[in-house]
Design a protein around this motif. Structure first.
Motif, short mmCIF file in Angstrom:
data_model
loop_
_atom_site.label_atom_id
_atom_site.label_comp_id
_atom_site.label_asym_id
_atom_site.label_seq_id
_atom_site.Cartn_x
_atom_site.Cartn_y
_atom_site.Cartn_z
N ARG A 1 -36.03 58.83 -4.41
CA ARG A 1 -35.11 57.98 -3.65
C ARG A 1 -35.20 56.51 -4.00
NH1 ARG A 1 -35.61 59.71 2.59
NH2 ARG A 1 -33.78 58.38 2.73
N LEU B 1 -40.14 60.05 -1.78
CA LEU B 1 -39.72 58.70 -2.12
C LEU B 1 -39.53 58.49 -3.62
CD1 LEU B 1 -41.53 56.17 0.23
CD2 LEU B 1 -39.10 56.67 0.06
N PHE C 1 -41.94 50.73 2.42
CA PHE C 1 -40.68 51.47 2.42
C PHE C 1 -40.55 52.11 3.80
CE2 PHE C 1 -42.13 51.78 -2.04
CZ PHE C 1 -41.05 51.16 -2.66
N VAL D 1 -38.11 54.95 6.00
CA VAL D 1 -37.09 56.01 5.88
C VAL D 1 -36.81 56.57 7.27
CG1 VAL D 1 -37.65 56.58 3.49
CG2 VAL D 1 -38.86 57.74 5.36
N CYS E 1 -32.94 54.55 3.43
CA CYS E 1 -34.23 54.03 2.98
C CYS E 1 -34.12 52.51 2.88
CB CYS E 1 -34.59 54.63 1.62
SG CYS E 1 -36.18 54.08 0.98
N TYR F 1 -46.00 60.20 0.38
CA TYR F 1 -44.54 60.04 0.42
C TYR F 1 -43.90 60.85 -0.71
CZ TYR F 1 -46.25 55.94 2.94
OH TYR F 1 -46.91 55.10 3.80
N ARG G 1 -36.45 48.74 2.17
CA ARG G 1 -37.63 48.14 1.54
C ARG G 1 -37.89 46.78 2.16
NH1 ARG G 1 -38.70 45.08 -3.92
NH2 ARG G 1 -36.58 44.34 -3.70
N CYS H 1 -27.36 53.20 5.01
CA CYS H 1 -28.22 53.44 6.17
C CYS H 1 -27.42 53.55 7.46
CB CYS H 1 -29.22 52.29 6.32
SG CYS H 1 -30.47 52.23 5.02
#
Length: 193
Positions: free
Chosen positions: A165, A162, A72, A74, A55, A159, A57, A101
């Motif tokens: 997360r 989220l 965001f 993903v 994830c 979402y 940002r 990631c």
């Protein structure tokens, strides 16, 4: 080649094995730990990245020094500062990993090579930009016309995973409210259910 990027591409265009080999040769696999800035405001964005896992940002810092979350991203999404990447201008935003990631990364040079060698991918990137613009327009509409509760409900519906997360203060920043107000809205939601 990662199956998820093949599935992603196949939503837009059909590629043969030779064209898929070109894609594989142009996209570089990267593992990035959480809490790493992929882009700083003021720098020129030199990547477009497809998210295999994790994830990310995107945010900017306003004149008061407040972080405001723009987006965001993903799994199965792309992340970049399109304006900076395409026009080679300094970015006005930051891009940060919120989780460990796994990315497939295109540089400007590798994207140019990819599009030169597999021209039909121009269609995919055009459709991606159109889809992204549509999402941004809807977000702008919600930002100026929805109540805070409406924005939270829309975010939760759109979402659902989220919330588990992403730290709550980032969600509050995305919604344009304080973390305290987000907590009050969530409590109201629980009472209604």
């Amino acid at each position: 080649m990662h199956e998820s990027i093949i599935n992603y591409i196949s939503k837009f265009v059909s590629l043969n094995s030779e064209e898929l080999s070109v894609v594989e040769s142009c996209m570089k696999f990267r593992e990035i730990p959480k809490k790493i800035l992929l882009l700083n405001a003021g720098d020129i964005c030199n990547f477009e990245a497809y998210i295999l896992k994790g994830c990310i940002r995107e945010y900017f810092i306003d004149h008061r020094g407040q972080e405001l979350t723009l987006e965001f991203a993903v799994e199965d999404w792309w992340v970049s500062d399109i304006t900076s990447f395409e026009n080679q201008l300094p970015s006005t935003m930051y891009i940060e990993t919120l989780e460990d990631c796994q990315l497939l990364v295109l540089s400007r040079e590798s994207k140019d090579e990819l599009l030169a060698r597999v021209p039909k991918l121009e269609r995919m990137f055009r459709l991606m930009i159109q889809r992204h613009l549509s999402v941004l327009q809807k977000r702008l509409f919600r930002t100026v016309s929805y109540t805070a509760m409406d924005k939270l409900e829309e975010f939760t519906k759109r979402y659902p995973s989220l919330s588990q997360r992403v730290p709550q203060h980032y969600i509050a920043s995305y919604l344009g409210i304080t973390p305290e107000f987000l907590s009050r809205l969530r409590n109201r939601q629980l009472k209604v259910k």
